[in-house]
Write a protein that holds these residues in place. Structure first.
Motif, PDB file in Angstrom:
ATOM      1  N   SER A 125      22.704  40.232  27.250  1.00  0.00           N
ATOM      2  CA  SER A 125      22.562  39.235  26.197  1.00  0.00           C
ATOM      3  C   SER A 125      22.037  40.044  24.798  1.00  0.00           C
ATOM      4  CB  SER A 125      21.171  38.160  26.645  1.00  0.00           C
ATOM      5  OG  SER A 125      20.044  39.133  26.638  1.00  0.00           O
ATOM      6  N   VAL A 126      22.181  39.163  23.742  1.00  0.00           N
ATOM      7  CA  VAL A 126      21.683  39.794  22.441  1.00  0.00           C
ATOM      8  C   VAL A 126      20.252  39.538  22.347  1.00  0.00           C
ATOM      9  CG1 VAL A 126      24.124  39.586  21.179  1.00  0.00           C
ATOM     10  CG2 VAL A 126      22.510  37.637  21.150  1.00  0.00           C
ATOM     11  N   ALA A 127      19.510  40.159  21.865  1.00  0.00           N
ATOM     12  CA  ALA A 127      18.100  40.262  21.965  1.00  0.00           C
ATOM     13  C   ALA A 127      17.841  39.049  20.866  1.00  0.00           C
ATOM     14  CB  ALA A 127      17.412  41.408  21.588  1.00  0.00           C
ATOM     15  N   ARG A 128      18.559  38.933  19.637  1.00  0.00           N
ATOM     16  CA  ARG A 128      17.985  37.990  18.750  1.00  0.00           C
ATOM     17  C   ARG A 128      19.322  37.542  18.152  1.00  0.00           C
ATOM     18  NH1 ARG A 128      13.804  38.709  20.948  1.00  0.00           N
ATOM     19  NH2 ARG A 128      11.822  38.620  19.918  1.00  0.00           N
ATOM     20  N   LEU A 129      19.718  36.209  17.714  1.00  0.00           N
ATOM     21  CA  LEU A 129      20.835  36.057  17.364  1.00  0.00           C
ATOM     22  C   LEU A 129      20.836  36.466  15.862  1.00  0.00           C
ATOM     23  CD1 LEU A 129      20.896  32.179  17.977  1.00  0.00           C
ATOM     24  CD2 LEU A 129      22.345  33.704  19.005  1.00  0.00           C
ATOM     25  N   PRO A 130      21.999  36.863  15.526  1.00  0.00           N
ATOM     26  CA  PRO A 130      22.314  37.344  14.066  1.00  0.00           C
ATOM     27  C   PRO A 130      22.094  36.198  13.059  1.00  0.00           C
ATOM     28  CG  PRO A 130      24.498  37.416  15.402  1.00  0.00           C
ATOM     29  CD  PRO A 130      23.536  37.177  16.123  1.00  0.00           C
ATOM     30  N   PRO A 131      21.455  36.577  12.218  1.00  0.00           N
ATOM     31  CA  PRO A 131      21.201  35.465  11.033  1.00  0.00           C
ATOM     32  C   PRO A 131      22.576  34.858  10.159  1.00  0.00           C
ATOM     33  CG  PRO A 131      19.932  37.244  10.368  1.00  0.00           C
ATOM     34  CD  PRO A 131      20.586  37.358  11.810  1.00  0.00           C
ATOM     35  N   GLY A 132      22.673  33.458  10.161  1.00  0.00           N
ATOM     36  CA  GLY A 132      23.848  33.133   9.392  1.00  0.00           C
ATOM     37  C   GLY A 132      25.166  33.280  10.086  1.00  0.00           C
ATOM     38  N   ILE A 133      25.089  33.487  11.241  1.00  0.00           N
ATOM     39  CA  ILE A 133      26.344  33.565  12.375  1.00  0.00           C
ATOM     40  C   ILE A 133      26.404  32.549  13.110  1.00  0.00           C
ATOM     41  CG2 ILE A 133      27.905  35.087  13.607  1.00  0.00           C
ATOM     42  CD1 ILE A 133      27.421  35.974  10.952  1.00  0.00           C
ATOM     43  N   PRO A 134      27.381  31.394  13.202  1.00  0.00           N
ATOM     44  CA  PRO A 134      27.570  30.566  14.125  1.00  0.00           C
ATOM     45  C   PRO A 134      27.258  31.028  15.627  1.00  0.00           C
ATOM     46  CG  PRO A 134      29.145  30.217  12.630  1.00  0.00           C
ATOM     47  CD  PRO A 134      28.595  31.550  12.271  1.00  0.00           C
ATOM     48  N   ILE A 135      26.544  30.317  16.247  1.00  0.00           N
ATOM     49  CA  ILE A 135      26.306  30.797  17.635  1.00  0.00           C
ATOM     50  C   ILE A 135      27.386  30.595  18.483  1.00  0.00           C
ATOM     51  CG2 ILE A 135      25.050  29.627  19.835  1.00  0.00           C
ATOM     52  CD1 ILE A 135      22.809  28.638  18.187  1.00  0.00           C
ATOM     53  N   GLU A 136      28.294  29.734  18.257  1.00  0.00           N
ATOM     54  CA  GLU A 136      29.633  29.686  19.031  1.00  0.00           C
ATOM     55  C   GLU A 136      30.530  31.081  18.753  1.00  0.00           C
ATOM     56  OE1 GLU A 136      28.448  25.392  17.907  1.00  0.00           O
ATOM     57  OE2 GLU A 136      28.570  27.342  16.989  1.00  0.00           O
TER      58      GLU A 136
END
Length: 332
Positions: A125-136
Motif C-alpha cells: 500500500s502507499v503509506a499516504r496518498l500523494p496530494p493533488g492526485i486523484p485516488i483513482e
C-alpha cells in the motif's frame, strides 16, 4: 466472542498482529538477535500478520526494517510461509508521497521490497496518498503492479471511508491501516472502521496502545528519549501529557475490574469494534508480546464496553495526533 482469526491475503491470521516499526526506527534499535527473538515470539503466539514499511529506519537506513525481516526469513525459513507481510511504501526517504512517475517508482519499490524479503510481499500500500492526485489514478497504478505479480494484494493506509470507497472500485482493498485506540477514536476513524466492517475488510489498527501512553511507558514528558517520535507529538507534551493521563487513570480502574492489564483492555476493546479489526502493537520484549497476544482470548462484558464507551464520550484528548508540520500525515 470475537472470531479468533480473519482471512488476509489468502491466509487465516490471528486477530492480534505485530507492528515492527520500533525494532529499527528508534533512537537505539535493539540488537538483531533480540529482534529475532521478538519476531519469533510474535509468530509463535499467533501474531502472524506483520506491518512494515520502506521507511522504518533511522536517517540513511530507511530500509532497515525490511532488511531485518529478510534476514529473519533467511535464518528461520519456516516462518516465511506462516507470516503475512503488509508493507507500506510509495514515499521517498523523507517519507514524502511520490507524485511524479508513480508507476515506475512503485514498481521499483516493490522490486526492492521483494528482493529484501526474499519472496513476494503479500500486501502493498502507499503509506499516504500523494496530494493533488486523484485516488483513482493512484490505485489504477497499484492494480497494474498487482496484475504484474509484484505483490499479491493491495492495501490502503490512512484513508477515510469516502476515499476507501473510491479506491475499492478500482482494485479490491484487502486491508486498511489506520491509527485506532482508546485515545484515537475521532469520527473519521470510526467511519473508516465501520466501512471495513461493512465490506468485510481487515483493518490494521496501529498504535493501539497510544504509542505507549496507555500503558504508562512514560511517567513524565521528560522521560521520552531524544529522537523518539513521541517527542514531537502534541499529546505527549507539557500540560497535555498530564491531562491525558486522566484517561489512563480511568482505564486502569476498568482493567482492574475486568481482571486484565490496561494494555489487554485496550486491545480487547479494539477487537470488540467489529470482526475485522487487527490491533498491531509493537514490542521487542517477548513477554510483552505474549501478554498482548493473550488479549485475543479476552471477551469484554457488555458492562465493560459500556463503561469504556462512557469514558470515551466524556474524554477529549488534549493535543492532535500529529504536530502542525506533519498535517500531511492525517487521514485523507
Amino acid at each position: 466472542m470475537a472470531p479468533p482469526h480473519v482471512e488476509l491475503a489468502g491466509k487465516d491470521v490471528g486477530r492480534i498482529g505485530y507492528g515492527l516499526m520500533q525494532l529499527t526506527w528508534t533512537p537505539k534499535p535493539v540488537p538483531e538477535e533480540e529482534s529475532f527473538a521478538a519476531m519469533k515470539a510474535a509468530a509463535d503466539n499467533g501474531c502472524v500478520a506483520w506491518s512494515t514499511a520502506t521507511f522504518y529506519g533511522n536517517p540513511g537506513h530507511h530500509l532497515d526494517n525490511l532488511t531485518l525481516i529478510g534476514k529473519f526469513f533467511k535464518k528461520y525459513p519456516e516462518y516465511s510461509s506462516r507470516v503475512v507481510i503488509v508493507c507500506k511504501g510509495g514515499s521517498d526517504e523523507n517519507i514524502r508521497p511520490v507524485k511524479e512517475n508513480r508507476l515506475d517508482f512503485y514498481r521499483n519499490d516493490l522490486k526492492n521490497i521483494n528482493s529484501l524479503l526474499g519472496r513476494t510481499v503479500d500486501v502493498y500500500s502507499v503509506a499516504r496518498l500523494p496530494p493533488g492526485i486523484p485516488i483513482e489514478e493512484v490505485f489504477a497504478d497499484l492494480k497494474v503492479l498487482k496484475d504484474e505479480g509484484l505483490c499479491k494484494e493491495i492495501g490502503a493506509s490512512e484513508m477515510s471511508a469516502p476515499s476507501l470507497e473510491k479506491a475499492n472500485k478500482i482494485v479490491p482493498i484487502k486491508i486498511v491501516e489506520i491509527e485506532v485506540s482508546l485515545w484515537s477514536w475521532d469520527t473519521v476513524i470510526q467511519d473508516a472502521v465501520k466501512w471495513c466492517g461493512d465490506h468485510k475488510v481487515p483493518i490494521f489498527c496501529y498504535s493501539p496502545l497510544g504509542r505507549g501512553f496507555i500503558i504508562r511507558k512514560f511517567k513524565t514528558p521528560e522521560d521520552i528519549p531524544d529522537g523518539s517520535f513521541q517527542k514531537y507529538l502534541p499529546r505527549f507534551q507539557g500540560e497535555a501529557f498530564y491531562e491525558n493521563l486522566k484517561l489512563v487513570d480511568q482505564l486502569d480502574e476498568s482493567a482492574e475490574k475486568a481482571g486484565v492489564t490496561t494494555g489487554q483492555l485496550a486491545l480487547a476493546w479494539i477487537l470488540s469494534l467489529n470482526d475485522y479489526t487487527i490491533p498491531i502493537p509493537g514490542s521487542s520484549n517477548p513477554s510483552r508480546i505474549t501478554e498482548n497476544a493473550a488479549a485475543a482470548n479476552i471477551t469484554l462484558s457488555e458492562e465493560d464496553k459500556k463503561t469504556l464507551n462512557s469514558t470515551l464520550a466524556k474524554f477529549d484528548p488534549k493535543g492532535g495526533r500529529y504536530p502542525d508540520f506533519m498535517k500531511g500525515l492525517q487521514m485523507q
